[in-house]
Design a protein around this motif. Sequence first.
Motif, PDB file in Angstrom:
ATOM      1  N   GLN A   3      29.159   5.864  33.866  1.00 31.90           N
ATOM      2  CA  GLN A   3      28.012   6.474  34.734  1.00 31.90           C
ATOM      3  C   GLN A   3      28.192   6.727  35.624  1.00 31.90           C
ATOM      4  O   GLN A   3      28.627   6.894  36.658  1.00 31.90           O
ATOM      5  N   LEU A   4      26.673   7.561  36.373  1.00 32.85           N
ATOM      6  CA  LEU A   4      26.618   8.288  37.193  1.00 32.85           C
ATOM      7  C   LEU A   4      25.771   7.032  38.508  1.00 32.85           C
ATOM      8  O   LEU A   4      24.973   7.064  38.096  1.00 32.85           O
ATOM      9  N   TYR A   5      26.456   7.419  39.615  1.00 34.07           N
ATOM     10  CA  TYR A   5      25.993   6.018  40.691  1.00 34.07           C
ATOM     11  C   TYR A   5      25.661   6.958  41.964  1.00 34.07           C
ATOM     12  O   TYR A   5      26.077   8.324  42.011  1.00 34.07           O
ATOM     13  N   PHE A   6      24.693   6.909  42.627  1.00 32.26           N
ATOM     14  CA  PHE A   6      24.117   7.852  43.908  1.00 32.26           C
ATOM     15  C   PHE A   6      23.628   6.568  43.913  1.00 32.26           C
ATOM     16  O   PHE A   6      22.842   6.033  44.398  1.00 32.26           O
ATOM     17  N   TYR A   7      24.583   6.916  45.957  1.00 31.46           N
ATOM     18  CA  TYR A   7      24.417   6.042  46.691  1.00 31.46           C
ATOM     19  C   TYR A   7      23.881   6.470  47.690  1.00 31.46           C
ATOM     20  O   TYR A   7      24.981   7.923  48.496  1.00 31.46           O
ATOM     21  N   TYR A   8      22.723   6.525  48.166  1.00 31.42           N
ATOM     22  CA  TYR A   8      22.217   7.460  49.546  1.00 31.42           C
ATOM     23  C   TYR A   8      21.699   6.319  51.212  1.00 31.42           C
ATOM     24  O   TYR A   8      21.370   5.130  50.253  1.00 31.42           O
ATOM     25  N   SER A   9      21.540   7.265  51.717  1.00 37.56           N
ATOM     26  CA  SER A   9      21.417   6.537  52.899  1.00 37.56           C
ATOM     27  C   SER A   9      21.028   7.380  53.588  1.00 37.56           C
ATOM     28  O   SER A   9      21.144   8.656  53.760  1.00 37.56           O
ATOM     29  N   THR A  10      20.433   6.784  55.528  1.00 40.75           N
ATOM     30  CA  THR A  10      20.487   7.947  56.203  1.00 40.75           C
ATOM     31  C   THR A  10      21.998   7.689  56.840  1.00 40.75           C
ATOM     32  O   THR A  10      22.594   7.290  56.343  1.00 40.75           O
ATOM     33  N   MET A  11      22.242   8.316  58.256  1.00 43.10           N
ATOM     34  CA  MET A  11      23.190   8.194  58.841  1.00 43.10           C
ATOM     35  C   MET A  11      23.991   7.158  59.129  1.00 43.10           C
ATOM     36  O   MET A  11      22.831   6.435  59.224  1.00 43.10           O
ATOM     37  N   LYS A 149      14.323  -2.254  62.218  1.00 44.48           N
ATOM     38  CA  LYS A 149      13.069  -2.056  61.120  1.00 44.48           C
ATOM     39  C   LYS A 149      14.295  -0.729  60.045  1.00 44.48           C
ATOM     40  O   LYS A 149      15.832  -0.433  60.494  1.00 44.48           O
ATOM     41  N   LYS A 150      14.202  -0.843  59.038  1.00 43.20           N
ATOM     42  CA  LYS A 150      15.125   0.047  57.972  1.00 43.20           C
ATOM     43  C   LYS A 150      15.011   1.313  58.319  1.00 43.20           C
ATOM     44  O   LYS A 150      13.842   1.672  58.532  1.00 43.20           O
ATOM     45  N   ALA A 151      16.142   2.474  58.778  1.00 46.76           N
ATOM     46  CA  ALA A 151      16.191   3.454  58.919  1.00 46.76           C
ATOM     47  C   ALA A 151      15.974   4.516  57.307  1.00 46.76           C
ATOM     48  O   ALA A 151      16.791   4.111  57.033  1.00 46.76           O
ATOM     49  N   ASN A 152      14.933   5.229  57.394  1.00 42.19           N
ATOM     50  CA  ASN A 152      14.465   5.519  56.056  1.00 42.19           C
ATOM     51  C   ASN A 152      14.612   6.607  56.507  1.00 42.19           C
ATOM     52  O   ASN A 152      14.689   7.665  54.958  1.00 42.19           O
ATOM     53  N   PHE A 153      14.860   7.484  57.721  1.00 40.75           N
ATOM     54  CA  PHE A 153      14.790   8.952  58.080  1.00 40.75           C
ATOM     55  C   PHE A 153      15.864   9.393  59.079  1.00 40.75           C
ATOM     56  O   PHE A 153      16.047   8.309  59.402  1.00 40.75           O
ATOM     57  N   VAL A 154      16.210  10.339  59.332  1.00 42.06           N
ATOM     58  CA  VAL A 154      17.109  11.037  59.993  1.00 42.06           C
ATOM     59  C   VAL A 154      16.745  12.053  61.234  1.00 42.06           C
ATOM     60  O   VAL A 154      16.143  13.597  60.604  1.00 42.06           O
ATOM     61  N   VAL A 155      16.668  11.904  62.140  1.00 43.27           N
ATOM     62  CA  VAL A 155      15.602  12.630  63.435  1.00 43.27           C
ATOM     63  C   VAL A 155      16.957  13.780  64.175  1.00 43.27           C
ATOM     64  O   VAL A 155      17.547  13.220  64.529  1.00 43.27           O
ATOM     65  N   ARG A 156      16.432  14.939  63.764  1.00 44.91           N
ATOM     66  CA  ARG A 156      17.612  15.989  64.204  1.00 44.91           C
ATOM     67  C   ARG A 156      16.956  16.410  65.847  1.00 44.91           C
ATOM     68  O   ARG A 156      16.686  16.511  65.860  1.00 44.91           O
TER      69      ARG A 156
END
Length: 191
Positions: A3-11, A149-156
Amino acid sequence: MAQLYFYYSTMNAGKSTHLLQSSYNYRERGMNTLLYTADIDNRFSAGQISSRLGLHADANLFSTNTDIALQVTEQHTLTPVSCVLVDEAQFLTEQQVKQLTDIVDNLKIPVLAYGIRTDFLGKTFVGSAALLAWADKLIELKTICHCGKKANFVVRTDDKGNAVTSGAQIEVGGNERYESLCRKHFKALVW
């Protein structure tokens, strides 16, 4: 079944550490893995996947022109490949994600792709969008915002620590340029 797995997250969620552990598990059992990472990410060393915990392994580099399916097929003909692992998968092209599905469907080799879902403006990367659409399994690796809280985003951030709200989608950097935030804190800085 492959299968193709996509593990995703923020940094800072441990994507590279998880990838390296998965590869180690295969190799410990006498199986061969192929590792890939983006050629534009040379923060640590070109051709190497490195985690913040100090783990590292050599990897094949991919650019937008790399035919990953062809490379894996050629290697698999020489020595059977048990698993393909891709770090910085957000930098894949849509065509390369299709190639990953070919590796799974035609060669019956599992593919584990690890990447960031959205950029510093909250927009989905091309590779991540294709993986979210075509992966068999989606697995979120979680990390936290400074508020807990859970981090969903990344700010530059710029060199003074201020949020950047425009610019090129791709700018490689680490903790000195990016911070993982929850939606509330991300919106307060970027929207």
